[in-house]
Design a protein around this motif. Structure first.
Motif, PDB file in Angstrom:
ATOM      1  N   SER A 151       0.897  -1.283   0.125  1.00 12.92           N
ATOM      2  CA  SER A 151       0.001   0.062   0.027  1.00 12.92           C
ATOM      3  C   SER A 151       1.137   1.307   0.185  1.00 12.92           C
ATOM      4  O   SER A 151       0.400   2.605   0.151  1.00 12.92           O
ATOM      5  CB  SER A 151      -1.000   0.037   1.198  1.00 12.92           C
ATOM      6  N   HIS A 152       2.287   1.047  -0.075  1.00 10.67           N
ATOM      7  CA  HIS A 152       3.051   2.167  -0.349  1.00 10.67           C
ATOM      8  C   HIS A 152       2.960   3.124   0.763  1.00 10.67           C
ATOM      9  O   HIS A 152       3.021   4.298   0.618  1.00 10.67           O
ATOM     10  CB  HIS A 152       2.447   3.295  -1.629  1.00 10.67           C
ATOM     11  N   GLN A 191       2.091   7.916   5.777  1.00 11.07           N
ATOM     12  CA  GLN A 191       1.902   8.626   4.708  1.00 11.07           C
ATOM     13  C   GLN A 191       2.129   7.631   3.406  1.00 11.07           C
ATOM     14  O   GLN A 191       3.036   6.499   3.433  1.00 11.07           O
ATOM     15  CB  GLN A 191       2.934   9.786   4.470  1.00 11.07           C
ATOM     16  N   THR A 192       1.107   7.773   2.414  1.00 13.38           N
ATOM     17  CA  THR A 192       1.180   7.052   1.300  1.00 13.38           C
ATOM     18  C   THR A 192       2.215   7.708   0.210  1.00 13.38           C
ATOM     19  O   THR A 192       1.974   8.808  -0.360  1.00 13.38           O
ATOM     20  CB  THR A 192      -0.138   6.801   0.642  1.00 13.38           C
ATOM     21  N   VAL A 193       3.367   7.057   0.027  1.00 13.23           N
ATOM     22  CA  VAL A 193       4.476   7.768  -0.773  1.00 13.23           C
ATOM     23  C   VAL A 193       4.686   6.413  -1.932  1.00 13.23           C
ATOM     24  O   VAL A 193       5.205   5.431  -1.511  1.00 13.23           O
ATOM     25  CB  VAL A 193       5.551   8.199  -0.096  1.00 13.23           C
ATOM     26  N   TYR A 194       4.637   6.718  -3.026  1.00 13.28           N
ATOM     27  CA  TYR A 194       4.737   5.563  -4.109  1.00 13.28           C
ATOM     28  C   TYR A 194       6.274   5.144  -4.178  1.00 13.28           C
ATOM     29  O   TYR A 194       7.085   5.883  -3.911  1.00 13.28           O
ATOM     30  CB  TYR A 194       4.457   6.097  -5.545  1.00 13.28           C
ATOM     31  N   SER A 195       6.353   3.627  -4.090  1.00 15.79           N
ATOM     32  CA  SER A 195       7.614   3.028  -3.879  1.00 15.79           C
ATOM     33  C   SER A 195       7.722   1.992  -4.769  1.00 15.79           C
ATOM     34  O   SER A 195       7.085   0.710  -4.579  1.00 15.79           O
ATOM     35  CB  SER A 195       7.984   2.744  -2.279  1.00 15.79           C
ATOM     36  N   ASN A 196       8.522   2.032  -6.127  1.00 18.95           N
ATOM     37  CA  ASN A 196       8.824   0.790  -6.938  1.00 18.95           C
ATOM     38  C   ASN A 196       9.708   0.094  -6.108  1.00 18.95           C
ATOM     39  O   ASN A 196       9.789  -1.134  -6.061  1.00 18.95           O
ATOM     40  CB  ASN A 196       9.599   1.445  -8.012  1.00 18.95           C
ATOM     41  N   ALA A 563      22.377  14.473   4.262  1.00 20.03           N
ATOM     42  CA  ALA A 563      21.420  15.618   3.974  1.00 20.03           C
ATOM     43  C   ALA A 563      20.415  14.876   3.255  1.00 20.03           C
ATOM     44  O   ALA A 563      20.294  14.052   2.815  1.00 20.03           O
ATOM     45  CB  ALA A 563      22.030  16.806   3.015  1.00 20.03           C
ATOM     46  N   THR A 564      19.057  15.463   3.392  1.00 19.45           N
ATOM     47  CA  THR A 564      17.889  14.803   2.812  1.00 19.45           C
ATOM     48  C   THR A 564      17.270  16.059   1.707  1.00 19.45           C
ATOM     49  O   THR A 564      17.493  17.146   1.867  1.00 19.45           O
ATOM     50  CB  THR A 564      16.802  14.491   3.762  1.00 19.45           C
ATOM     51  N   LEU A 565      16.496  15.496   0.818  1.00 18.31           N
ATOM     52  CA  LEU A 565      15.644  16.388  -0.054  1.00 18.31           C
ATOM     53  C   LEU A 565      14.568  16.740   0.726  1.00 18.31           C
ATOM     54  O   LEU A 565      13.615  16.051   1.088  1.00 18.31           O
ATOM     55  CB  LEU A 565      15.253  15.444  -1.278  1.00 18.31           C
ATOM     56  N   ALA A 566      14.430  17.980   1.106  1.00 18.13           N
ATOM     57  CA  ALA A 566      13.274  18.584   1.916  1.00 18.13           C
ATOM     58  C   ALA A 566      11.976  18.074   1.387  1.00 18.13           C
ATOM     59  O   ALA A 566      11.624  18.212   0.049  1.00 18.13           O
ATOM     60  CB  ALA A 566      13.480  19.884   2.068  1.00 18.13           C
ATOM     61  N   GLY A 567      11.028  17.939   2.123  1.00 20.05           N
ATOM     62  CA  GLY A 567       9.762  18.012   1.718  1.00 20.05           C
ATOM     63  C   GLY A 567       9.173  16.565   2.207  1.00 20.05           C
ATOM     64  O   GLY A 567       9.879  15.492   2.500  1.00 20.05           O
ATOM     65  N   SER A 568       7.999  16.293   1.855  1.00 17.63           N
ATOM     66  CA  SER A 568       7.279  14.848   1.960  1.00 17.63           C
ATOM     67  C   SER A 568       6.599  14.353   0.696  1.00 17.63           C
ATOM     68  O   SER A 568       5.904  15.198   0.018  1.00 17.63           O
ATOM     69  CB  SER A 568       6.166  15.007   2.991  1.00 17.63           C
ATOM     70  N   GLY A 569       6.544  13.381   0.413  1.00 13.36           N
ATOM     71  CA  GLY A 569       5.984  12.882  -0.984  1.00 13.36           C
ATOM     72  C   GLY A 569       6.839  12.014  -1.877  1.00 13.36           C
ATOM     73  O   GLY A 569       8.315  11.921  -1.452  1.00 13.36           O
ATOM     74  N   ARG A 570       6.404  11.773  -2.988  1.00 16.87           N
ATOM     75  CA  ARG A 570       7.305  10.839  -4.010  1.00 16.87           C
ATOM     76  C   ARG A 570       8.456  11.900  -4.222  1.00 16.87           C
ATOM     77  O   ARG A 570       8.609  12.718  -4.643  1.00 16.87           O
ATOM     78  CB  ARG A 570       6.326  10.913  -5.160  1.00 16.87           C
ATOM     79  N   GLY A 571       9.738  10.861  -4.088  1.00 20.21           N
ATOM     80  CA  GLY A 571      11.039  11.446  -4.370  1.00 20.21           C
ATOM     81  C   GLY A 571      11.454  12.611  -3.471  1.00 20.21           C
ATOM     82  O   GLY A 571      12.729  13.029  -3.821  1.00 20.21           O
TER      83      GLY A 571
END
Length: 597
Positions: A151-152, A191-196, A563-571
């Motif tokens: 369910s990602h 949170q639902t965040v798409y993951s291949n 470091a992280t890519l700021a934000g929430s969501g895909r990518g």
């Protein structure tokens, strides 16, 4: 990470006029039970759309419960060799593979071989994660379950990029060891965040548990029992005469092998997938054989993410995206089950109305066909409803013109800022008495409509309003969700999370010294590259793929080495780790290409 990703409500911002609504010829009056008018109309409509969007080949199937109303191919499976596309032509369906993979996992669950709520390590002992959300390593590993993968909601990154595609086949079974030590991008179960990557690991767990390779397991347990004769997770178009050739920008694609078979490698024809749809409508039964138990079908179509505040109106099952809304071409208020797929050179869409037991499969072999596949599926469903029930289900007319006004000074001040999204950085800024939004070179003015939502407007030479298509109909606002200033969008009755506001933070000298240009170590000249720069107190990464820009992203240093890519969501949320010659992320090693300051 650094992909040219498209979010459901945001993709239009990257395409400008490329997101204009597709022209649709007025549909004919269709008498109840008469599908002939529907077929005649769709034949002409499909040819028009293929010509307008330079689509070499397209094939579809329309399903009414246990009957295939119509299946047909158009154009070419291989334009250079003049091989026509048919309803039996196999297209690569990308992420449309995921409902098939989820069904295989449910079969093993029925036999007691898999536990959806047990830690993934029960099946893949070598796989572990790193987490900034847990103080206990064991707790982080326990949080990764098959249910969350399906369910990602696992918190894993979208992809493990290194070795994902190649000229030679790559074993799926090697992925758990390769991806071990991956940093979580989000807290699992929130949170639902798409993951291949998540679905690739599901495939590895199926292999490990069943004792056979993924393709063999899929053929024996699902594909062959469903009579999906042309379906396979292996190979490319050169290996089978009935497979379509993919096209990028009008030219034949490289047609590489995909390592993550279970996430996006399935080849299938519309007829193959119509059998799968019939099985879903029959509660898991196909031609007298119970392929899946009714309880498994029901659970796959049941929302798994209830209570996730950031998901808003997004609903997801096991292998399926769920909704109770319609779009501009389908009757609103119906329960919708769907999944799409894209490998760049192929695009696919499968949309079902489970209560009405109507379904549509649309497959294409072109990068220019994404909008066509989704809108053709919706249009076909609307016509199917009309033909079966005898009730016109007309799409809504032109959007109602509303009065629009500039946001107040207080409103402009509240909204002004940078917002991290999966499609890149959106900069909302106040300029004089106006409010503008900027993303990847596109700049639009934001105005409040009668309902209080923000709407985009753009004028040619500052004088004549332009038709922005879907972007002009998208409603936006910034709301507070779990302490975050979230950018949300509403379209077709659904409100979705787009991104969140990100403020500047101190940048350690180790990361400030990373400003410069980078490429993948050992990669080709046109492979993924990026540059880091400082701007207004932010450390920004600008990516390019195959020479094309893919947006700006904010880097948030967590310490002197990560470091992280700021934000929430895909990518977003992905972790970068410093190395002596550059940094590492998602299996890739990036090395500096400029002279170090």
């Amino acid at each position: 990470m650094f992909h040219a990703l498209r979010l459901p409500l945001l993709g239009c911002l990257l395409g400008g006029t490329g997101c204009q609504a597709l022209p649709v010829t007025p549909a004919p009056d269709i008498r109840q039970g008469d599908y002939s008018e529907l077929i005649v109309y769709l034949q002409e409509h499909i040819r028009q759309q293929m010509q307008a969007h330079d689509i070499p080949g397209l094939a579809l199937a329309l399903v009414d419960d246990q009957q295939v109303i119509w299946a047909r191919g158009f154009g070419y499976a291989d334009r250079e060799r003049r091989i026509a596309a048919s309803e039996y032509t196999a297209f690569r369906i990308g992420s449309l593979s995921k409902p098939i993979t989820a069904s295989l996992a449910m079969q093993l669950r029925e036999r007691g071989a898999l536990d959806l709520d047990a830690p993934l390590q029960s099946s893949l002992r070598e796989f572990y994660v790193r987490s900034r959300f847990h103080t206990d390593q064991a707790a982080a590993d326990r949080a990764i379950t098959l249910r969350r993968l399906l369910s990602h909601q696992s918190g894993l990154p979208t992809d493990h990029l290194e070795g994902q595609v190649a000229k030679l086949p790559l074993p799926l079974g090697e992925l758990p060891a390769l991806a071990s030590g991956t940093w979580l991008s989000h807290q699992p179960g929130t949170q639902t965040v798409y993951s291949n990557l998540g679905y690739a690991l599901v495939g590895a767990a199926i292999e490990r548990t069943s004792g056979c390779e993924f393709e063999a397991c899929a053929q024996k347990s699902l594909l062959q029992p469903l009579g999906m004769r042309h379906a396979s997770f292996l190979g490319n178009s050169g290996q089978q005469p009935y497979r379509a050739r993919g096209y990028m920008k009008g030219k034949p694609s490289a047609d590489l092998n995909i390592r993550d078979l279970s996430a996006g490698s399935l080849w299938a024809s519309p007829v193959d997938l119509s059998h799968f749809v019939q099985m879903v409508f029959a509660d898991g039964r196909y031609q007298g054989r119970q392929v899946l138990q009714p309880a498994s079908i029901q659970e796959m179509l049941h929302p798994q993410n209830v209570g996730n505040a950031l998901d808003l109106d997004s609903s997801i099952g096991l292998g399926w995206f769920l909704g109770t809304y319609g779009d501009e071409l389908a009757t609103p208020g119906l329960r919708v089950v769907e999944h799409s797929g894209s490998t760049g050179d192929f695009n696919a869409q499968m949309t079902l109305l489970p209560e009405q037991r109507l379904g549509v499969v649309v497959l294409t072999n072109s990068d220019s066909a994404a909008a066509v596949t989704s809108q053709l599926a919706s249009l076909s469903l609307r016509l199917l409803l009309q033909a079966r029930d005898g009730k016109p289900a007309s799409p809504p007319g032109p959007p109602r013109r509303t009065n629009r006004q500039r946001p107040s000074p207080q409103d402009r001040q509240r909204l002004d800022g940078r917002y991290a999204t999966g499609s890149g950085l959106i900069h909302i800024r106040s300029q004089g008495e106006r409010l503008y939004a900027e993303l990847s070179g596109l700049r639009v003015e934001l105005l409040r409509d009668d309902e209080g939502w923000l709407r985009a407007r753009k004028k040619l030479l500052g004088l004549w309003p332009l038709d922005l298509g879907e972007l002009g109909r998208l409603q936006l606002d910034v709301v507070t969700l779990q302490g975050r200033q979230a950018l949300v969008g509403r379209q077709h009755g659904q409100t979705l999370f787009i991104g969140e506001r990100v403020d500047a933070m101190p940048i350690p000298r180790e990361w400030a010294a990373m400003v410069g240009d980078y490429r993948i170590a050992g990669g080709k000249d046109d492979a993924l590259s990026l540059s880091l720069r400082l701007e207004d107190g932010f450390l920004l990464a600008r990516g390019r793929s195959a020479g094309e820009p893919i947006g700006d992203y904010i880097l948030h240093p967590q310490d002197s080495a990560h470091a992280t890519l700021a934000g929430s969501g895909r990518g977003l949320g992905d972790t970068l780790s410093l190395r002596p010659d550059g940094f590492e992320a998602l299996g890739y090693r990036f090395v500096r290409t400029d002279k170090k300051p």
